[in-house]
Design a protein around this motif. Sequence first.
Motif, PDB file in Angstrom:
ATOM      1  N   GLU A 143      31.674-128.219  20.170  1.00  0.00           N
ATOM      2  CA  GLU A 143      31.280-127.057  20.777  1.00  0.00           C
ATOM      3  C   GLU A 143      30.298-126.293  19.862  1.00  0.00           C
ATOM      4  OE1 GLU A 143      34.734-127.152  19.406  1.00  0.00           O
ATOM      5  OE2 GLU A 143      34.739-128.578  21.350  1.00  0.00           O
ATOM      6  N   LEU A 144      29.226-125.679  20.537  1.00  0.00           N
ATOM      7  CA  LEU A 144      28.368-124.709  20.078  1.00  0.00           C
ATOM      8  C   LEU A 144      28.862-123.435  20.342  1.00  0.00           C
ATOM      9  CD1 LEU A 144      24.974-126.286  20.756  1.00  0.00           C
ATOM     10  CD2 LEU A 144      26.272-126.524  18.701  1.00  0.00           C
TER      11      LEU A 144
ATOM     12  N   VAL B  14      28.746-133.415  17.068  1.00  0.00           N
ATOM     13  CA  VAL B  14      28.967-132.030  17.472  1.00  0.00           C
ATOM     14  C   VAL B  14      29.713-131.818  18.807  1.00  0.00           C
ATOM     15  CG1 VAL B  14      27.454-130.047  17.854  1.00  0.00           C
ATOM     16  CG2 VAL B  14      26.762-131.643  16.311  1.00  0.00           C
TER      17      VAL B  14
ATOM     18  N   ALA C  52      28.877-124.275  14.901  1.00  0.00           N
ATOM     19  CA  ALA C  52      29.299-125.372  15.367  1.00  0.00           C
ATOM     20  C   ALA C  52      30.330-126.244  14.850  1.00  0.00           C
ATOM     21  CB  ALA C  52      27.825-126.600  15.365  1.00  0.00           C
TER      22      ALA C  52
ATOM     23  N   PHE D 149      22.229-124.578  16.115  1.00  0.00           N
ATOM     24  CA  PHE D 149      22.088-126.095  16.181  1.00  0.00           C
ATOM     25  C   PHE D 149      21.605-126.440  17.393  1.00  0.00           C
ATOM     26  CE2 PHE D 149      25.276-124.868  13.353  1.00  0.00           C
ATOM     27  CZ  PHE D 149      25.186-125.564  12.166  1.00  0.00           C
TER      28      PHE D 149
ATOM     29  N   THR E  79      34.252-126.375  10.946  1.00  0.00           N
ATOM     30  CA  THR E  79      33.104-125.658  11.916  1.00  0.00           C
ATOM     31  C   THR E  79      31.956-125.246  10.570  1.00  0.00           C
ATOM     32  OG1 THR E  79      34.981-124.648  12.961  1.00  0.00           O
ATOM     33  CG2 THR E  79      32.909-123.240  12.849  1.00  0.00           C
TER      34      THR E  79
ATOM     35  N   ALA F 294      25.298-129.924  21.336  1.00  0.00           N
ATOM     36  CA  ALA F 294      26.513-130.643  21.687  1.00  0.00           C
ATOM     37  C   ALA F 294      26.502-132.007  22.253  1.00  0.00           C
ATOM     38  CB  ALA F 294      27.181-129.837  22.641  1.00  0.00           C
TER      39      ALA F 294
END
Length: 114
Positions: free
Chosen positions: A48-49, A46, A55, A73, A66, A79
């Motif tokens: 970037e949130l 993971v 995510a 998340f 994405t 992340a």
Amino acid sequence: MSTFPFPAPCTPADGPCRSYRPRHLVHMIQAKYLRLTPDGWRDGIVGELGPRGTAVVHYLAGGRVTVWNHHGFAVAAPAGSPVRIHERYHALQSGRAVLCVQVLGRAAAQVTVP
């Protein structure tokens, strides 16, 4: 008109989520297909949130995807977390948790299923 018995997206006034649309709950039939198609899983991390439950997952083999889940998340897959994505059956696995997701966009070749 929707064929699903519950509206989506869920709102806090509705109580717990009861929808089985992509990005909501994992249905038992969906879970069965996930078990029967292990070749559809791709490992990733993971990145970037984003806002509103998105995510970006960076695949270990290259590329990224994405995904979106209405719960987000931050708890299940923050992340930096190692995850697996099954794009065909709309799932993200982080540890023992399996989340139903919607694929919003990808920047990689799709998984080829034999």
